[in-house]
Enzyme design. Sequence first.
Site, PDB file in Angstrom:
ATOM      1  N   ASP A 150      -5.502 -13.899  -4.962  1.00  0.00           N
ATOM      2  CA  ASP A 150      -5.480 -12.482  -5.287  1.00  0.00           C
ATOM      3  C   ASP A 150      -4.044 -12.053  -5.563  1.00  0.00           C
ATOM      4  OD1 ASP A 150      -7.124 -10.324  -5.824  1.00  0.00           O
ATOM      5  OD2 ASP A 150      -6.578  -9.342  -3.948  1.00  0.00           O
ATOM      6  N   HIS A 188       0.363   0.435  -7.636  1.00  0.00           N
ATOM      7  CA  HIS A 188      -0.169   0.080  -6.319  1.00  0.00           C
ATOM      8  C   HIS A 188       0.955  -0.470  -5.430  1.00  0.00           C
ATOM      9  CE1 HIS A 188      -3.019  -1.467  -3.325  1.00  0.00           C
ATOM     10  NE2 HIS A 188      -2.434  -2.647  -3.420  1.00  0.00           N
ATOM     11  N   GLU A 228     -10.823  -2.235  -2.589  1.00  0.00           N
ATOM     12  CA  GLU A 228      -9.839  -2.333  -3.664  1.00  0.00           C
ATOM     13  C   GLU A 228     -10.580  -2.635  -4.956  1.00  0.00           C
ATOM     14  OE1 GLU A 228      -5.723  -3.547  -1.359  1.00  0.00           O
ATOM     15  OE2 GLU A 228      -6.732  -5.127  -2.459  1.00  0.00           O
ATOM     16  N   GLU A 239     -10.878  -4.170  -8.314  1.00  0.00           N
ATOM     17  CA  GLU A 239     -10.166  -5.280  -8.950  1.00  0.00           C
ATOM     18  C   GLU A 239     -11.004  -5.918 -10.046  1.00  0.00           C
ATOM     19  OE1 GLU A 239      -8.239  -8.232  -6.671  1.00  0.00           O
ATOM     20  OE2 GLU A 239      -7.796  -6.913  -4.972  1.00  0.00           O
ATOM     21  N   ASP A 272     -12.068  -6.173  -3.136  1.00  0.00           N
ATOM     22  CA  ASP A 272     -11.295  -6.815  -2.077  1.00  0.00           C
ATOM     23  C   ASP A 272     -11.242  -5.874  -0.866  1.00  0.00           C
ATOM     24  OD1 ASP A 272      -9.642  -8.680  -0.847  1.00  0.00           O
ATOM     25  OD2 ASP A 272      -7.806  -7.830  -1.703  1.00  0.00           O
ATOM     26  N   ARG A 288      -7.342  -1.812   6.832  1.00  0.00           N
ATOM     27  CA  ARG A 288      -5.906  -1.508   6.766  1.00  0.00           C
ATOM     28  C   ARG A 288      -5.195  -1.616   8.101  1.00  0.00           C
ATOM     29  NH1 ARG A 288      -5.173  -2.617   1.578  1.00  0.00           N
ATOM     30  NH2 ARG A 288      -6.268  -1.188   0.185  1.00  0.00           N
ATOM     31  N   GLN A 343      -4.872  -5.395   8.846  1.00  0.00           N
ATOM     32  CA  GLN A 343      -3.953  -5.964   7.861  1.00  0.00           C
ATOM     33  C   GLN A 343      -2.497  -5.618   8.181  1.00  0.00           C
ATOM     34  OE1 GLN A 343      -4.901  -4.665   3.856  1.00  0.00           O
ATOM     35  NE2 GLN A 343      -3.031  -5.513   2.995  1.00  0.00           N
ATOM     36  N   LYS A 386      -8.871  -9.031   5.483  1.00  0.00           N
ATOM     37  CA  LYS A 386      -9.648  -9.198   4.251  1.00  0.00           C
ATOM     38  C   LYS A 386     -10.765 -10.235   4.388  1.00  0.00           C
ATOM     39  CE  LYS A 386      -6.015  -7.445   1.450  1.00  0.00           C
ATOM     40  NZ  LYS A 386      -6.106  -6.528   0.314  1.00  0.00           N
ATOM     41  N   THR A 402     -15.477 -10.472   0.843  1.00  0.00           N
ATOM     42  CA  THR A 402     -14.993 -10.028  -0.462  1.00  0.00           C
ATOM     43  C   THR A 402     -16.203 -10.047  -1.384  1.00  0.00           C
ATOM     44  OG1 THR A 402     -12.903 -11.143   0.029  1.00  0.00           O
ATOM     45  CG2 THR A 402     -13.245 -10.449  -2.249  1.00  0.00           C
ATOM     46  N   THR A 430      -5.385  -4.634  -6.798  1.00  0.00           N
ATOM     47  CA  THR A 430      -5.878  -3.272  -7.017  1.00  0.00           C
ATOM     48  C   THR A 430      -5.407  -2.745  -8.373  1.00  0.00           C
ATOM     49  OG1 THR A 430      -5.650  -2.970  -4.651  1.00  0.00           O
ATOM     50  CG2 THR A 430      -6.037  -0.993  -5.960  1.00  0.00           C
ATOM     51  N   GLU A 450      -4.174   4.449  -1.158  1.00  0.00           N
ATOM     52  CA  GLU A 450      -3.392   5.187  -2.151  1.00  0.00           C
ATOM     53  C   GLU A 450      -3.964   6.583  -2.370  1.00  0.00           C
ATOM     54  OE1 GLU A 450      -2.162   3.050  -5.916  1.00  0.00           O
ATOM     55  OE2 GLU A 450      -3.388   1.505  -4.976  1.00  0.00           O
TER      56      GLU A 450
END
Lengths: 438, 438
Positions: free
Chosen positions: A139, A146, A205, A207, A239, A243, A246, A259, A263, A366, A380
Site C-alpha cells: 500500500d 493526504h 480509506e 483507494e 484500507d 487510528r 495505528q 490495518k 482490508t 488514500t 482528514e
Amino acid sequence: MRLNDTHDPARRSWVESANSPDSDFPIQNLPFGIFRHGAVPPRGGVAIGDKIVDLAACLAAELFTGDAAEAARACVAPTLNPLMSLPPRFASSLRARLSELLRDDGQERDIVEKQADKLLVAMADCTMEMPSAVGSLTDFLCSIHHSRRMANGQLPDAFHYLPISHHARATSLRVGGTPVIRPNGQYKAPDGTIKFGPEPSLDFELEMAICVGRGNKLGEPIPLTETPEHIFGYCLLNDWSARGIQAWESRPLGPVLGKSFMTSLAPWVVTSEALEPFRTAAQEREKGAPALFPHLLDAADQESGNLDVAMTTSLVTPRMREEKAAPAVIIRSNLRDMYWTFPQMVAHHTSNGCNLQTGDLLGSGTVSGAADDARACLAELTVRGTQPVKLPNGETRGWLQDGDEVILRARAERPGHVAIGFGECRGRVEPAIQWPAR
Amino acid sequence: MRLNDTHDPARRSWVESANSPDSDFPIQNLPFGIFRHGAVPPRGGVAIGDKIVDLAACLAAELFTGDAAEAARACVAPTLNPLMSLPPRFASSLRARLSELLRDDGQERDIVEKQADKLLVAMADCTMEMPSAVGSLTDFLCSIHHSRRMANGQLPDAFHYLPISHHARATSLRVGGTPVIRPNGQYKAPDGTIKFGPEPSLDFELEMAICVGRGNKLGEPIPLTETPEHIFGYCLLNDWSARGIQAWESRPLGPVLGKSFMTSLAPWVVTSEALEPFRTAAQEREKGAPALFPHLLDAADQESGNLDVAMTTSLVTPRMREEKAAPAVIIRSNLRDMYWTFPQMVAHHTSNGCNLQTGDLLGSGTVSGAADDARACLAELTVRGTQPVKLPNGETRGWLQDGDEVILRARAERPGHVAIGFGECRGRVEPAIQWPAR
C-alpha cells in the site's frame, strides 16, 4: 491512446441495462470478476449491465476460438490469476470477442440472444468472491494532500523522491461486502494512559489498487516503459484503519494491527484496456521538487501514465437504513490527483530486484485531493474526529459507529466517451468482540 | 515441561552420524523439511544425522499406521503446510514412531535397517526447498538491545506495551542457499545528496521465526494460553537489510525496499515438541516497565514461554574461501534474550482479530543480546560500519562485500539433554545488476 472498436462510444448492447447512462457496466467496460451462482463452483465472469456473462457457458456454446477461447478457459477457475498471468493479448482478444457478441448491431446477435438464458446470469442472483489470489499487498502513500494532512502539513523527506509504501497484509483481504469487525487493541486515551479495548477511532480509506498481471523474477526490475504490460487492471480498495491502534504501534516500523483486522477489495477488476480513453498526464511536480531519477521518468508516463477516475465514498448509518434514505456521499475525489503514477509505483517497487507475482496488489493509498470534500478518510475529513461530518438527516460522524456501512465507488468519465464504473466496495461495521474474555 | 520418550537423552540411533555430539540432527531432534532427490518431485522428509528419512518411502514400506501414517501422508507434498495444518498430535505420533524406528535398541531396528537404502537418502545428494508456502510474514522487533542500539539508545514508546512488528514480504522469501543480489536503490550519501545505485551498507539480521500450524479465523483472536497449539515449529531466518535504502524510505511507514529484495528461510523446521526440554522463563520486565495487559500475561508463559537457543552468525569472505579457511564466527547470541515470547507475539498479532494461516511466519527480529559479540547484525556489531569487525585472516568488514557468505546457525543446549540444532541458513552476496540500463 491505444483505442480500438471496443472503445467506440457509439456501440450499444442488446443487454438493455448496459445502455443506461447510470450503469457502471456498459459494453465499453467489460470488467472481470469471480461469481458464484447456484451450486456451481465459483468461476470467472464479465459484467454487462445488470448481468454477468458466464464464460464457461460461452465456451460450452463454442462462441470463442483462438486467443479468446484460451482466455475464457483460463477464467474457468476460482480466481482470475490464470487469466492475469497470460500475456495481455489474450484478455484483449476475449474483450474484443465479447464486445462483438454483446453489441446490439452485431452479426451474431441473434444466435447469442437466443441462448441468453444460458449465457447470462442476473447479478442479483450471484454472490461475488475475491477476484484473485493475492500473494502480496503493497500500500502506497501517493496523495500529497493526504500525506500533509496526516502529518500536520509536513511531508516525509522522501516524498518527492520515491512513492512511499508499506507491506500490508494480503491474507486478511476480503471481498467487498464482508462485514468488518471493530478491532480491539492498544491505544492512547485522551488522558494519556494506554488502554486495551474496542478501537474508538475507526476509519476507512478510499483507494484504488492495481492487480499485477504477469510478474517479474526476483532480481529482475521492470523498467518503467514496460510496466503497462504488467498491470492487468484496477480495483477499488478500502484500507480500513484503526487510528488509535495505528498511532500507538507505528513507530518505528509502520502500521500493522491498525490495518490487519481486514482490508476490503471490490469484486470487479476493470482492465487497463477499458481505461485507455481515460488516460491523463502525471501530476506536475511541486515547485522546488527534485528531478525524478531516470528509472522513474519516462515521457509517455508523464504524458499519459495517470488516470482520470472520479471516486466517491458514501455512508449509510443504521438510522438511515431504517429511514430507507439513500447513501450519503461524503467524499468526492479523483485518482488523477495522485502524485505518482501506478507505472512509477511498479518501477520503484521492483527497482531493488523485488519480484511481483500475478495477482499482487499495489494500492494507491488514500485518494485525497486538495478540496475539502476530497479528503478521502475520516481522519482528514473530520480533522481527526474534531469536526464531525454532517449527514443529510442531521446525524454527524467523527469516526465510524457500529452498524455504519461504507460504500466506495469510482467512475471514469470524459466527454466523447461512455463512462465506465468500478462497481462498489462495501463494508458494514460490526461491534467489537469482548476480548480478552474475563 | 511435557517430555516423553522421544526426548530421552540416553536414546541413540543406528544412523551413526546422528550420535556425533556435533550433529544438529540427533534422534531427539527429527526436524521436517522439503527435499529434492533425483527426478522425484520435492516432498517431505525428516533429518537424522547426515541422512534424510524419505517419508513416502516409509509409507510404501508400510512402517506407519494411524495418526503417524496420516501425518506421513500429509508430508508427501511440495510443502509442509498439509502437515502443519493438522492438530499437533499427528506430527507428534509420527515423531514417536520415527524415534522408535531409528533408535539403536528398537525392536524393529533390523527390519528398518535392512531397507535403509530405500528409506534414507544422503543429505549431500539432496537439495532443499522452501519448507512451507508462506501467506504472510510478520517480522517483530523483540530484542530490547537491538531496539536501543538501532535508535541511539532510545526505545520506541510502545516497546514495553506490545511486541512491535511490521509486515514483511512473504513472496520474496527464498530457501537458505539462494544467492542474495545486492539491491539498487535510493539512499542518502555522506554528503547529504540522494543517490540511486548499489546499496553501500548491505547487512543481515540473525533471526528465529515460528511457523504457524493451525490458523485462526478472521475476527477470532487466539488467547495466550492456546497459542502453543498454533506454533508448529521454529526455523532460522535471515532478514537481509539494505541499511541505506531502509533509512531513506522508512518514514513514516517502515522499511519496504530495504528488505524486499530477498529474505532467507532455513530449510529445516524444528518442531515445538523437540524444543520442549529447552523451555525457559520469559525475560524479566525492565524496572519501571508498565504491567502487561491481561491478554499478554499468563503464568505458564512467564514461566516457560521462552527458549534457550544459542545462535551464531559466521562469515566466509572470498579470500577465506580461497584460503580454505573455516567460517569465522562473528556473533554469538541467544534466543532467550528476546523481550517478548513467541506466544505473546501470536496473542498480540491476533488480538485485533487478524487471522493467521498455516505456514505463516512470525520472525523474532534481530536476536541481539547485551554483550558486544551478541550484537546480531552489522549495523550493531560495527556501529554502522564505523568500527569494522576483524576476521581471523586480518580482513575487516564494516558491511557485506560482494562474494561474502553469511551462515546463520542455532543450537539448543542444556545440561542433561542432547543438544539439537537448526541446520544452517546460508546466503552469498552477488554483485548488483547495472540498473537502470543506460
